[in-house]
Motif scaffolding. Structure first.
Motif, PDB file in Angstrom:
ATOM      1  N   GLY A 116       1.118  -0.970  -0.238  1.00  0.00           N
ATOM      2  CA  GLY A 116       0.153  -0.191   0.022  1.00  0.00           C
ATOM      3  C   GLY A 116       1.309   1.225   0.017  1.00  0.00           C
ATOM      4  N   PHE A 117       1.959   1.010   1.095  1.00  0.00           N
ATOM      5  CA  PHE A 117       3.134   2.135   1.103  1.00  0.00           C
ATOM      6  C   PHE A 117       3.308   2.618  -0.033  1.00  0.00           C
ATOM      7  N   LEU A 118       4.614   1.816  -1.128  1.00  0.00           N
ATOM      8  CA  LEU A 118       4.763   1.772  -2.362  1.00  0.00           C
ATOM      9  C   LEU A 118       3.884   2.211  -3.563  1.00  0.00           C
ATOM     10  N   SER A 119       2.188   1.731  -3.151  1.00  0.00           N
ATOM     11  CA  SER A 119       0.912   2.244  -4.700  1.00  0.00           C
ATOM     12  C   SER A 119       1.436   3.904  -4.383  1.00  0.00           C
ATOM     13  N   LYS A 120       1.624   3.981  -3.429  1.00  0.00           N
ATOM     14  CA  LYS A 120       1.013   5.985  -3.018  1.00  0.00           C
ATOM     15  C   LYS A 120       2.577   6.604  -3.463  1.00  0.00           C
ATOM     16  N   ALA A 121       4.166   6.025  -2.932  1.00  0.00           N
ATOM     17  CA  ALA A 121       4.918   6.249  -3.265  1.00  0.00           C
ATOM     18  C   ALA A 121       5.573   6.685  -4.507  1.00  0.00           C
ATOM     19  N   LEU A 122       5.341   5.089  -5.190  1.00  0.00           N
ATOM     20  CA  LEU A 122       6.226   5.859  -6.988  1.00  0.00           C
ATOM     21  C   LEU A 122       5.393   6.443  -7.507  1.00  0.00           C
ATOM     22  N   GLU A 123       4.092   6.826  -6.987  1.00  0.00           N
ATOM     23  CA  GLU A 123       3.419   7.885  -7.817  1.00  0.00           C
ATOM     24  C   GLU A 123       3.538   9.212  -7.167  1.00  0.00           C
ATOM     25  N   GLY A 124       4.807   9.175  -6.157  1.00  0.00           N
ATOM     26  CA  GLY A 124       5.595  10.679  -5.760  1.00  0.00           C
ATOM     27  C   GLY A 124       4.715  11.112  -4.593  1.00  0.00           C
ATOM     28  N   GLU A 125       3.124  10.638  -4.091  1.00  0.00           N
ATOM     29  CA  GLU A 125       2.224  11.501  -3.177  1.00  0.00           C
ATOM     30  C   GLU A 125       3.414  11.621  -1.958  1.00  0.00           C
ATOM     31  N   PRO A 126       2.998  12.658  -0.816  1.00  0.00           N
ATOM     32  CA  PRO A 126       3.683  12.430   0.355  1.00  0.00           C
ATOM     33  C   PRO A 126       3.305  11.037   1.643  1.00  0.00           C
ATOM     34  N   LEU A 127       4.451  11.858   2.041  1.00  0.00           N
ATOM     35  CA  LEU A 127       4.424  10.309   2.932  1.00  0.00           C
ATOM     36  C   LEU A 127       3.396   9.960   3.811  1.00  0.00           C
ATOM     37  N   LYS A 128       2.278  10.842   4.352  1.00  0.00           N
ATOM     38  CA  LYS A 128       1.065  10.758   5.365  1.00  0.00           C
ATOM     39  C   LYS A 128       0.617   9.787   4.869  1.00  0.00           C
ATOM     40  N   THR A 129       0.487  10.161   2.897  1.00  0.00           N
ATOM     41  CA  THR A 129      -0.501   9.190   2.589  1.00  0.00           C
ATOM     42  C   THR A 129       0.328   8.405   2.148  1.00  0.00           C
ATOM     43  N   CYS A 130       0.913   7.894   1.879  1.00  0.00           N
ATOM     44  CA  CYS A 130       1.529   6.713   1.602  1.00  0.00           C
ATOM     45  C   CYS A 130       1.492   5.574   2.688  1.00  0.00           C
ATOM     46  N   MET A 131       2.009   5.891   3.967  1.00  0.00           N
ATOM     47  CA  MET A 131       1.360   5.787   5.528  1.00  0.00           C
ATOM     48  C   MET A 131       0.318   4.874   5.488  1.00  0.00           C
ATOM     49  N   GLU A 132      -0.610   5.664   5.350  1.00  0.00           N
ATOM     50  CA  GLU A 132      -2.199   6.063   5.562  1.00  0.00           C
ATOM     51  C   GLU A 132      -2.805   4.818   4.601  1.00  0.00           C
ATOM     52  N   ALA A 133      -2.040   4.715   3.259  1.00  0.00           N
ATOM     53  CA  ALA A 133      -2.628   3.921   2.405  1.00  0.00           C
ATOM     54  C   ALA A 133      -2.195   2.063   2.478  1.00  0.00           C
ATOM     55  N   GLY A 134      -1.002   2.463   3.327  1.00  0.00           N
ATOM     56  CA  GLY A 134      -0.440   1.075   3.718  1.00  0.00           C
ATOM     57  C   GLY A 134      -1.418   0.656   5.456  1.00  0.00           C
ATOM     58  N   ALA A 135      -1.583   1.593   6.028  1.00  0.00           N
ATOM     59  CA  ALA A 135      -2.699   0.551   7.199  1.00  0.00           C
ATOM     60  C   ALA A 135      -3.473   0.260   6.326  1.00  0.00           C
ATOM     61  N   GLU A 136      -4.380   1.263   5.262  1.00  0.00           N
ATOM     62  CA  GLU A 136      -5.966   0.691   4.650  1.00  0.00           C
ATOM     63  C   GLU A 136      -5.439  -0.885   4.191  1.00  0.00           C
ATOM     64  N   LYS A 137      -4.472  -0.942   3.422  1.00  0.00           N
ATOM     65  CA  LYS A 137      -3.849  -2.441   3.071  1.00  0.00           C
ATOM     66  C   LYS A 137      -4.132  -3.242   4.151  1.00  0.00           C
ATOM     67  N   ALA A 138      -3.207  -3.116   5.130  1.00  0.00           N
ATOM     68  CA  ALA A 138      -2.954  -4.059   6.547  1.00  0.00           C
ATOM     69  C   ALA A 138      -4.386  -3.916   7.261  1.00  0.00           C
ATOM     70  N   ALA A 139      -5.516  -3.461   7.334  1.00  0.00           N
ATOM     71  CA  ALA A 139      -6.506  -3.421   7.579  1.00  0.00           C
ATOM     72  C   ALA A 139      -7.450  -4.264   6.260  1.00  0.00           C
ATOM     73  N   LEU A 140      -7.070  -4.405   5.648  1.00  0.00           N
ATOM     74  CA  LEU A 140      -8.085  -5.338   4.433  1.00  0.00           C
ATOM     75  C   LEU A 140      -7.903  -6.659   4.708  1.00  0.00           C
ATOM     76  N   THR A 141      -6.194  -6.914   4.870  1.00  0.00           N
ATOM     77  CA  THR A 141      -5.791  -8.166   4.962  1.00  0.00           C
ATOM     78  C   THR A 141      -5.718  -8.572   6.322  1.00  0.00           C
ATOM     79  N   ILE A 142      -5.364  -8.136   7.415  1.00  0.00           N
ATOM     80  CA  ILE A 142      -5.856  -9.277   8.666  1.00  0.00           C
ATOM     81  C   ILE A 142      -7.509  -9.757   9.221  1.00  0.00           C
ATOM     82  N   GLY A 143      -8.371  -9.012   8.048  1.00  0.00           N
ATOM     83  CA  GLY A 143      -9.627  -9.697   8.289  1.00  0.00           C
ATOM     84  C   GLY A 143      -9.836 -10.658   7.367  1.00  0.00           C
ATOM     85  N   HIS A 144      -8.811 -11.838   7.336  1.00  0.00           N
ATOM     86  CA  HIS A 144      -9.278 -13.161   6.555  1.00  0.00           C
ATOM     87  C   HIS A 144      -8.291 -14.132   7.175  1.00  0.00           C
TER      88      HIS A 144
END
Length: 259
Positions: A227-255
């Motif tokens: 999730g982090f890389l999906s935004k970082a490679l697009e040049g998004e701000p660090l906080k946005t990258c971290m939030e994307a990582g958190a959102e993807k992780a939340a989906l993963t741990i639900g199954h």
């Protein structure tokens, strides 16, 4: 964006339940990246056993490119896992055909066509650092190997360095600062239920978790990286990258299972 994940793979085997799931840091990052609409590939060795059949089939189902994944005579790598109240505990692991894995000249030529290459501390891919074109960004997961001697040697080649810690405390921040000063780009620590913290050389940035019902924490860190890389490679701000990582992780741990 094109992301290649290289090196480790394994079948995560829950012996008590009799469950088997394809995984491993590099495989997981490739799959999660594809789920986030990146063009991804996995490069590594799998065995000729039924676990190898499963790995190959599941990666293809997920749309991950596998043209440089090779099948070697023998058993696919396996990690034994025990599930305790939704939290996974790692047992024995066996590299099997991954023992002695190394990248070929053809592999390096292939990787030169990607925007980013991701690897992990146990992926046996360190030799490729410094051999990729400068425009190819490099992501590296050190997990909890905070005192690996090779960190200082590898850091100058890394655009994104990840660690797995427990809390946002002096130890964690000193670690991130040290690795940044050794030459890495963005340095991030995932903190489980405590979120994540990153350092860009100027300031520390923190991010909380996204609420979810925890079923199985397997793959949480790997999905955060994707999730982090999906935004970082697009040049998004660090906080946005971290939030994307958190959102993807939340989906993963639900199954159950990494994916």
């Amino acid at each position: 964006m094109r992301l290649a994940a290289i090196g480790d793979n394994c079948v995560d085997f829950y012996e008590r339940q009799g469950w088997a799931y394809p995984g491993g840091n590099a495989v997981n990052v490739a799959v999660y990246g594809r789920q986030l609409d990146m063009d991804t590939a996995y490069l590594g060795w799998i065995g000729t056993d039924t676990f190898g059949d499963m790995m190959q089939e599941k990666l293809r189902e997920q749309g991950v490119e596998t043209i440089r994944m090779q099948r070697k005579e023998g058993k696919t790598a396996v990690t034994y896992i025990e599930l305790l109240d939704g939290d996974r505990k790692f047992g024995e692991d066996f590299l099997n055909v991954l023992e002695g894995f190394q990248l070929s000249g053809e592999d390096l030529q292939y990787l030169a066509g990607f925007d980013c290459v991701h690897m992990a501390v146990w992926g046996q891919c360190d030799a490729c650092l410094g051999k990729l074109p400068p425009e190819v960004k490099v992501s590296y997961d050190f997990s909890n190997k905070y005192w690996e001697e090779k960190i200082e040697k590898l850091a100058p080649y890394l655009d994104y360095a990840f660690f797995s810690c427990e809390k946002d405390n002096a130890f964690t921040r000193d670690l991130l600062k040290r690795v940044k000063e050794q030459g890495a780009g963005l340095v991030t620590a995932t903190l489980g239920e405590n979120g994540s913290v990153a350092y860009d050389g100027k300031e520390f940035v923190t991010c909380g978790i996204t609420g979810t019902n925890v079923v199985d924490t397997l793959g949480a860190g790997d999905s955060y990286i994707a999730g982090f890389l999906s935004k970082a490679l697009e040049g998004e701000p660090l906080k946005t990258c971290m939030e994307a990582g958190a959102e993807k992780a939340a989906l993963t741990i639900g199954h159950f299972g990494a994916w």
